[in-house]
Design an enzyme around this catalytic site. Sequence first.
Site, PDB file in Angstrom:
ATOM      1  N   GLU A  56       0.927  -1.098   0.285  1.00  0.00           N
ATOM      2  CA  GLU A  56       0.063  -0.052  -0.045  1.00  0.00           C
ATOM      3  C   GLU A  56       1.007   1.350   0.105  1.00  0.00           C
ATOM      4  O   GLU A  56       0.427   2.586   0.202  1.00  0.00           O
ATOM      5  CB  GLU A  56      -0.980  -0.035   1.360  1.00  0.00           C
ATOM      6  N   ASP A  93     -12.899  -1.403  -5.266  1.00  0.00           N
ATOM      7  CA  ASP A  93     -13.881  -2.461  -4.866  1.00  0.00           C
ATOM      8  C   ASP A  93     -13.914  -3.816  -5.975  1.00  0.00           C
ATOM      9  O   ASP A  93     -14.360  -4.756  -5.446  1.00  0.00           O
ATOM     10  CB  ASP A  93     -15.305  -1.938  -4.716  1.00  0.00           C
ATOM     11  N   ASP A 132     -15.309  -8.360  -1.997  1.00  0.00           N
ATOM     12  CA  ASP A 132     -15.004  -7.210  -2.625  1.00  0.00           C
ATOM     13  C   ASP A 132     -13.417  -6.893  -2.477  1.00  0.00           C
ATOM     14  O   ASP A 132     -12.971  -7.295  -1.461  1.00  0.00           O
ATOM     15  CB  ASP A 132     -15.740  -5.749  -2.219  1.00  0.00           C
ATOM     16  N   HIS A 148     -15.928  -3.399   3.601  1.00  0.00           N
ATOM     17  CA  HIS A 148     -14.612  -2.961   3.292  1.00  0.00           C
ATOM     18  C   HIS A 148     -13.719  -2.457   4.621  1.00  0.00           C
ATOM     19  O   HIS A 148     -14.020  -2.267   5.471  1.00  0.00           O
ATOM     20  CB  HIS A 148     -14.454  -1.802   2.261  1.00  0.00           C
ATOM     21  N   ASP A 208     -10.990  -0.560   4.432  1.00  0.00           N
ATOM     22  CA  ASP A 208      -9.959   0.682   4.159  1.00  0.00           C
ATOM     23  C   ASP A 208     -10.618   1.750   4.962  1.00  0.00           C
ATOM     24  O   ASP A 208      -9.920   3.100   4.767  1.00  0.00           O
ATOM     25  CB  ASP A 208      -9.800   0.709   2.954  1.00  0.00           C
ATOM     26  N   ASN A 232      -9.497   7.307   5.157  1.00  0.00           N
ATOM     27  CA  ASN A 232      -9.400   6.468   3.641  1.00  0.00           C
ATOM     28  C   ASN A 232      -8.364   7.187   2.988  1.00  0.00           C
ATOM     29  O   ASN A 232      -8.813   7.671   2.098  1.00  0.00           O
ATOM     30  CB  ASN A 232     -10.713   6.426   3.183  1.00  0.00           C
ATOM     31  N   HIS A 267      -8.670   6.532  -0.983  1.00  0.00           N
ATOM     32  CA  HIS A 267      -8.068   4.793  -1.170  1.00  0.00           C
ATOM     33  C   HIS A 267      -9.229   3.990  -2.212  1.00  0.00           C
ATOM     34  O   HIS A 267      -8.953   3.477  -3.134  1.00  0.00           O
ATOM     35  CB  HIS A 267      -7.940   3.963   0.027  1.00  0.00           C
ATOM     36  N   CYS A 268     -10.349   4.320  -1.678  1.00  0.00           N
ATOM     37  CA  CYS A 268     -11.652   3.737  -2.500  1.00  0.00           C
ATOM     38  C   CYS A 268     -11.553   4.055  -4.038  1.00  0.00           C
ATOM     39  O   CYS A 268     -11.790   3.202  -5.003  1.00  0.00           O
ATOM     40  CB  CYS A 268     -13.173   4.049  -1.817  1.00  0.00           C
TER      41      CYS A 268
HETATM   42  N1  NVA Z   1     -18.013   1.131   5.067  1.00  0.00           N
HETATM   43  C1  NVA Z   1     -16.892   1.910   5.595  1.00  0.00           C
HETATM   44  C2  NVA Z   1     -16.166   2.549   4.363  1.00  0.00           C
HETATM   45  C3  NVA Z   1     -15.206   1.673   3.742  1.00  0.00           C
HETATM   46  C4  NVA Z   1     -14.249   2.421   2.835  1.00  0.00           C
HETATM   47  C5  NVA Z   1     -17.297   2.642   6.587  1.00  0.00           C
HETATM   48  O1  NVA Z   1     -18.668   3.461   6.695  1.00  0.00           O
HETATM   49  O2  NVA Z   1     -16.512   3.102   7.481  1.00  0.00           O
END
Ligand code: NVA
Length: 350
Positions: free
Chosen positions: A12, A110, A181, A230, A232, A289, A334-335
């Site tokens: 990363e 993703d 994902d 996720h 991140d 992120n 990051h996403c």
């Molecule tokens: N679902 C996560 C964000 C992922 C990038 C959250 O809401 O914290």
Amino acid sequence: MKANNLVNSHNEWDELEEIIVGSARLARVPEKDKGIVAASVGGGYDYFDPDISEFFPEYILQETEEDIDNFTSELKKLNIKVRRPEDISINNFSTPDWHCDSFFPYCPRDVLLTVGNSIIETPNLFRSRYFETIAYKETLIEFMQSGARWISAPKPRLLDHGYNIQDKAQLSLNNHEPVFDAANVIRAGRDLFYLVSDSGNRLGMQWLQNAVGHDYTVHELSPSIYSSVHIDSTLSFLRPGLLLANPARVNEDNIPDILKKWEIIYAPKMTEYSYSDIKPSSSKWLGMNLLMLSPTLAVVDKHQTELIKLLEKRGIDVLPTLLRHGRTLGGGFHCITLDVRRKGKLESYF
Ligand code: NVA
């Protein structure tokens, strides 16, 4: 690796050379497919604001494109090659089992996973994302021609019984077939970390281990760390030996022993802000992120001043960057990116 292989990203943080940055140009609010419902139930909030249907307000898309353009200009100034998805509408499609409307290629993180010289299309949770990688097809062909190993996970059937929407004590994603994902995974050379959660099941982890082979170990991150969508906004690797963790989710008891070999710094309080009345589809932790451009340079949401100070104290310079509607569209820096090529090679860090 072929000398001109365009795909080479093992972790990363190594110095970034090429990246895909997603797009909000064609963003539509998807219909609530079973995966979106399951993620909403699991996360405890609506994945997309129920008060808006079909189209996000135009200003959200325009301002997001403006922010992305500024972000990509900064990347280009650093000699990082930037690619964008094609503007292809992928609407109203069917499999033999169901029909769905659309999603949008805002978060390449993703749907595509770079592991060394391989680029993997993942078997995603939302039905609406089934064909999303079509927006990257020409790029993927070019990567393959340059020597990259391009593979796609078996397409999941995503039948109704694959989702668990009734029993809130269980994950919303059942373990009937590999589903995950790509953003459930973070990479540290030979060690990959896979969050088992509503967006990634154990069969998905097994498929990934088989696909990457003996050079890698895929470690499970337990759903007790974060059971929703996720990894991140929960863990970020900053450089070898240093990781940033979400204090509301990560603790001594749930983090795997292998990660305890690194220094763990906890993210400070996030600054909450909003540029619209639309209910966000991510938590405030989207503020952590971040995207590492090198071990000493990070792209961070410019509102997260406490986090920026913390990183600077650790010798990491920050490019404070604006992405006004990240929480509405469901993705931070990051996403919305996929690092395709970084300097550096496959190493062990533990
Ligand atoms: N679902 C996560 C964000 C992922 C990038 C959250 O809401 O914290």
